[in-house]
Write a protein that holds these residues in place. Structure first.
Motif, PDB file in Angstrom:
ATOM      1  N   ILE A 108      -6.525   4.392  -2.240  1.00 14.13           N
ATOM      2  CA  ILE A 108      -5.301   5.114  -2.624  1.00 14.13           C
ATOM      3  C   ILE A 108      -5.360   5.478  -4.102  1.00 14.13           C
ATOM      4  CG2 ILE A 108      -2.797   4.906  -2.914  1.00 14.13           C
ATOM      5  CD1 ILE A 108      -2.856   3.028  -0.431  1.00 14.13           C
TER       6      ILE A 108
ATOM      7  N   GLU B 281       1.023   4.160  -2.904  1.00 17.87           N
ATOM      8  CA  GLU B 281       0.875   5.563  -2.563  1.00 17.87           C
ATOM      9  C   GLU B 281       2.085   6.372  -3.010  1.00 17.87           C
ATOM     10  OE1 GLU B 281      -0.638   8.303   1.156  1.00 17.87           O
ATOM     11  OE2 GLU B 281       0.125   6.288   1.563  1.00 17.87           O
TER      12      GLU B 281
ATOM     13  N   GLU C 153       0.827  -1.215   0.000  1.00 16.73           N
ATOM     14  CA  GLU C 153       0.000   0.000   0.000  1.00 16.73           C
ATOM     15  C   GLU C 153       0.860   1.264   0.000  1.00 16.73           C
ATOM     16  OE1 GLU C 153       0.053  -1.405   4.380  1.00 16.73           O
ATOM     17  OE2 GLU C 153       0.363  -2.204   2.353  1.00 16.73           O
TER      18      GLU C 153
END
Length: 257
Positions: free
Chosen positions: A51, A20, A16
């Motif tokens: 995101i 990002e 993640e």
């Protein structure tokens, strides 16, 4: 060609955070490399989608972390283990669709292998059909030290699967396997659904695009001649580039060709 960057470039950064980081850098197209079992859940994919929405990103492909075990689990000679693991791959294809992607990447069987080629093709056909249930195209990647490193094997696979044979073409894997990547692309251009991009030079088989000698313009011309509508993502080993800004510089270089 739609161009982007794979989160795998930033491994072992958490998936993640890698996504990002790419989004913050202005990258709009990504491949997501899932790195653990807990990342193959709807809650985790929703986190990734949040995101993506924040940065206006699109995911074109998902790469399951289980590629290291496919010889043993998917293509091994113990049938019950194969039958059991099929449920995991169904789950991966479902998560691929939930992430908004339509390509799933399979490495396949390492050399020297445990099952006959005909059985390999049969099991791969099952993967293709399982992926299709979720609107996902399951693709064989050409990978060094695997059966799929060989154009001869891939030709046999193409003959066996017919229209169900689709490929992820990886430039660095062709180089590592000792095959000229442009000739590889020319041979299989009509079967390629996704591309992993990298450069190479005399010192390394994996460097950032623009840092080596590979003719990306020629590759794009080859794929354009086949009416290619898919994507190409930069996929590098972490040792293949320096600062993270080198990734976005390479993406800009490719976009300007």
């Amino acid at each position: 060609m739609n161009l982007g960057i794979s989160t795998s470039c930033l491994y072992p950064m958490p998936t993640e955070k890698a996504l990002e980081t790419l989004g913050r850098a202005g990258v709009k197209t990504s491949e997501i490399f899932l790195n653990s079992i807990s990342e193959t859940t709807p809650d985790f994919i929703k986190k990734l989608n949040k995101i993506k929405d924040e940065y206006g990103m699109k995911t074109v492909s998902v790469h399951p972390f289980s590629s290291f075990s496919e010889t043993f689990m998917l293509f091994g000679n113990y049938e019950r283990r194969y039958l059991d693991v099929r449920e995991f791959y169904k789950k991966c294809f479902e998560m691929t669709a939930l992430a908004g992607a339509d390509i799933s990447v399979i490495h396949g069987m390492k050399l020297p292998g445990q099952i006959e080629k005909e059985e390999y093709f049969s099991r791969f056909r099952w993967l293709v059909e399982a992926g299709r249930e979720f609107g996902v195209t399951v693709c064989q990647e050409n990978v060094h030290s695997h059966f799929s490193q060989s154009p001869d094997f891939l030709r046999e696979m193409r003959d066996a699967l017919g229209d169900d044979f689709r490929m992820v073409f990886d430039v660095k894997q062709a180089v590592r396997s000792g095959f000229e990547p442009l000739a590889f692309a020319e041979e299989f251009k009509s079967s390629i659904s996704h591309i992993h991009l990298s450069d190479h030079n005399a010192q390394s088989d994996c460097v950032a695009p623009s840092k080596g000698i590979f003719d990306f313009r020629k590759l794009f011309e080859i794929m354009e001649s086949a009416g290619y509508k898919g994507s190409g993502v930069i996929e590098l080993y972490r040792a293949g580039f320096g600062d993270e800004s080198e990734l976005t510089q390479s993406l800009e270089y490719l976009q300007n060709l």
